[in-house]
Write a protein that holds these residues in place. Structure first.
Motif, PDB file in Angstrom:
ATOM      1  N   GLU A   1       1.488  -1.367  -7.930  1.00  0.00           N
ATOM      2  CA  GLU A   1       0.114  -1.709  -7.644  1.00  0.00           C
ATOM      3  C   GLU A   1      -0.009  -3.037  -6.375  1.00  0.00           C
ATOM      4  O   GLU A   1      -0.907  -2.870  -5.519  1.00  0.00           O
ATOM      5  CB  GLU A   1      -0.403  -2.353  -8.852  1.00  0.00           C
TER       6      GLU A   1
ATOM      7  N   GLN B   1       0.547  -1.021  -2.886  1.00  0.00           N
ATOM      8  CA  GLN B   1      -0.469  -0.272  -2.572  1.00  0.00           C
ATOM      9  C   GLN B   1      -1.738  -1.375  -1.999  1.00  0.00           C
ATOM     10  O   GLN B   1      -2.235  -1.351  -1.093  1.00  0.00           O
ATOM     11  CB  GLN B   1      -1.363   0.405  -3.682  1.00  0.00           C
ATOM     12  N   ARG B   2      -1.801  -2.534  -2.627  1.00  0.00           N
ATOM     13  CA  ARG B   2      -2.705  -3.610  -2.236  1.00  0.00           C
ATOM     14  C   ARG B   2      -2.339  -4.330  -0.909  1.00  0.00           C
ATOM     15  O   ARG B   2      -3.039  -4.547  -0.005  1.00  0.00           O
ATOM     16  CB  ARG B   2      -2.851  -4.710  -3.511  1.00  0.00           C
TER      17      ARG B   2
ATOM     18  N   GLN C   1     -13.720  -9.914   6.619  1.00  0.00           N
ATOM     19  CA  GLN C   1     -12.834  -8.825   6.138  1.00  0.00           C
ATOM     20  C   GLN C   1     -11.272  -9.438   6.219  1.00  0.00           C
ATOM     21  O   GLN C   1     -10.617  -8.932   5.259  1.00  0.00           O
ATOM     22  CB  GLN C   1     -13.108  -7.593   6.858  1.00  0.00           C
TER      23      GLN C   1
ATOM     24  N   CYS D   1      -5.359  -3.578  11.596  1.00  0.00           N
ATOM     25  CA  CYS D   1      -5.316  -2.517  12.599  1.00  0.00           C
ATOM     26  C   CYS D   1      -6.493  -2.673  13.760  1.00  0.00           C
ATOM     27  O   CYS D   1      -7.548  -2.924  13.561  1.00  0.00           O
ATOM     28  CB  CYS D   1      -5.408  -1.002  12.005  1.00  0.00           C
TER      29      CYS D   1
ATOM     30  N   LYS E   1      -3.570  -2.618   6.713  1.00  0.00           N
ATOM     31  CA  LYS E   1      -4.214  -1.752   7.364  1.00  0.00           C
ATOM     32  C   LYS E   1      -5.664  -2.539   7.992  1.00  0.00           C
ATOM     33  O   LYS E   1      -6.078  -2.124   8.967  1.00  0.00           O
ATOM     34  CB  LYS E   1      -4.841  -0.632   6.475  1.00  0.00           C
ATOM     35  N   ALA E   2      -5.900  -3.578   7.321  1.00  0.00           N
ATOM     36  CA  ALA E   2      -7.353  -4.304   7.664  1.00  0.00           C
ATOM     37  C   ALA E   2      -7.118  -4.867   8.883  1.00  0.00           C
ATOM     38  O   ALA E   2      -7.996  -5.334   9.657  1.00  0.00           O
ATOM     39  CB  ALA E   2      -7.469  -5.414   6.484  1.00  0.00           C
TER      40      ALA E   2
ATOM     41  N   ALA F   1      -8.906  -9.826   3.191  1.00  0.00           N
ATOM     42  CA  ALA F   1      -7.543  -9.184   3.082  1.00  0.00           C
ATOM     43  C   ALA F   1      -6.436 -10.232   2.836  1.00  0.00           C
ATOM     44  O   ALA F   1      -5.667  -9.717   2.235  1.00  0.00           O
ATOM     45  CB  ALA F   1      -7.264  -8.528   4.561  1.00  0.00           C
TER      46      ALA F   1
ATOM     47  N   LEU G   1      -0.415  -2.689   1.213  1.00  0.00           N
ATOM     48  CA  LEU G   1      -0.655  -1.548   2.304  1.00  0.00           C
ATOM     49  C   LEU G   1      -2.043  -1.756   2.981  1.00  0.00           C
ATOM     50  O   LEU G   1      -2.381  -1.838   4.009  1.00  0.00           O
ATOM     51  CB  LEU G   1      -0.138  -0.345   1.726  1.00  0.00           C
ATOM     52  N   GLN G   2      -3.079  -1.965   1.984  1.00  0.00           N
ATOM     53  CA  GLN G   2      -4.401  -2.103   2.305  1.00  0.00           C
ATOM     54  C   GLN G   2      -4.545  -3.369   3.158  1.00  0.00           C
ATOM     55  O   GLN G   2      -5.640  -3.079   4.100  1.00  0.00           O
ATOM     56  CB  GLN G   2      -5.424  -1.893   1.367  1.00  0.00           C
ATOM     57  N   THR G   3      -4.106  -4.154   2.658  1.00  0.00           N
ATOM     58  CA  THR G   3      -4.352  -5.358   3.730  1.00  0.00           C
ATOM     59  C   THR G   3      -3.870  -5.491   5.155  1.00  0.00           C
ATOM     60  O   THR G   3      -4.424  -5.871   6.022  1.00  0.00           O
ATOM     61  CB  THR G   3      -3.554  -6.783   2.918  1.00  0.00           C
TER      62      THR G   3
ATOM     63  N   TRP H   1      -0.002   2.595  13.974  1.00  0.00           N
ATOM     64  CA  TRP H   1      -0.624   1.316  13.519  1.00  0.00           C
ATOM     65  C   TRP H   1      -1.516   0.855  14.432  1.00  0.00           C
ATOM     66  O   TRP H   1      -2.323  -0.358  14.408  1.00  0.00           O
ATOM     67  CB  TRP H   1       0.530   0.540  13.313  1.00  0.00           C
TER      68      TRP H   1
END
Length: 327
Positions: A78, A81-82, A44, A91, A88-89, A48, A84-86, A292
């Motif tokens: 785009e 957002q991408r 994961q 956390c 969060k991975a 990420a 941001l998701q990375t 976070w």
């Protein structure tokens, strides 16, 4: 992706710091540790980082408490957002604070407070070879860049932390920062190499702290200095606490020294000019739950009726910062 971006030591450093036997040992360990980066439980983090591997920036600021990288207007909606998701991975974020392209990460630990305490007491890092033992995601390594060190080598055996560092390094490409998937127990493979060694928050996690200090002394160049941050307990006697199982809910805590005990460890390992420049209880403002790092933190680890004790009834943690030198 791995071959292009992985931040291992350049070959010229290998040749300069080690004998052939030591170099072979390091290369063998690297191969073993590299394989762990791609196991299913770490996929994961790898994915990420790969998801945003094209994102780079020439704008960064490592001089202030918040390590800032990239401007918000550099990314499309785009990409933002991408990215941001990375983020969060990874956390919970334990070390920080950071700001990436306008996204602020308030980590569990106020690592900037630690750096602010240390900075006035160390020699300038300019042109020095530096080790950051237990470097985690590299927060302190990036803070060191402002002083123009020759190289900073982070030692950290945890694969998640490697990928977290790699995420940041992919963006800013700092050529004198390197990451080794090694632990403090391997530092003696670098005999007389480092001018400065940072060992922050590590000693109390090991069953033989004096032996590790001896290995770090081996790795220091003559007249080099070591900076220790160690969790401990209050008290005048040179003693340490050995918890039966957990301490403040943490596993893997072996010895929690008083200030004089920590100073004696350094003296018995052969260090000189030992100076404890900071000693204080750890506060719930320095280690705490954040958006976070939505996890139990120091507040939950202290006795609810008496915050001078942990939940297990041991003395609540202090932090001791000590600087020492090798003759």
């Amino acid at each position: 992706m791995f071959d292009e971006f992985i931040g291992y030591l350049a070959p010229d450093y290998c040749d300069r710091y080690s004998t052939q036997l030591e170099r072979e040992a390091i290369l063998t360990l690297r191969q073993e540790r590299q394989a762990k980066l791609f196991t299913p439980q770490n996929r994961q983090y790898q994915e990420a980082v790969q998801a945003v591997q094209e994102i780079q920036s020439n704008w960064f600021d490592f001089s202030n408490p918040v390590v800032k990288i990239g401007r918000k207007d550099e990314l499309t909606a785009e990409q933002q957002q991408r990215f941001l998701q990375t983020l969060k991975a990874f956390c919970p974020w334990k070390k920080g604070p950071f700001e990436f392209f306008g996204i602020t990460i308030d980590a569990e630990w106020r690592s900037d407070w630690k750096w602010a305490r240390i900075l006035p007491y160390i020699q300038s890092l300019e042109n020095r070879k530096v080790a950051d033992i237990g470097c985690h995601n590299g927060y302190f390594m990036f803070r060191m860049i402002e002083q123009k060190p020759d190289c900073v080598i982070g030692f950290e055996p945890v694969a998640k932390h490697f990928w977290n560092f790699q995420l940041i390094q992919n963006i800013v490409r700092q050529e004198n920062l390197f990451f080794e998937l090694l632990g403090v127990e391997h530092i003696n493979f670098y005999p007389n190499f480092f001018d400065t060694i940072f060992c922050l928050g590590i000693l109390y996690h090991h069953p033989d702290p004096i032996r590790l200090l001896g290995k770090m002394k081996q790795a220091l160049a003559p007249k080099g200095e070591i900076i220790i941050d160690c969790q401990g307990i209050p008290g005048e006697l040179p003693i340490s606490l050995t918890p039966r199982k957990r301490y403040a809910q943490a596993r893997g805590i072996w010895f929690l020294p008083t200030q004089s005990c920590l100073e004696n460890w350094l003296a018995r390992a052969g260090f000189t000019q030992i100076n404890c420049f900071f000693a204080a209880p750890l506060s719930v403002e320095e280690q705490r739950r954040t958006a976070w790092a939505d996890i139990d933190s120091l507040q939950e680890f202290l006795n609810s009726d008496n915050d001078s004790l942990t939940v297990e009834g041991y003395p609540a943690p202090w932090r001791y910062y000590v600087i020492a030198r090798k003759d």
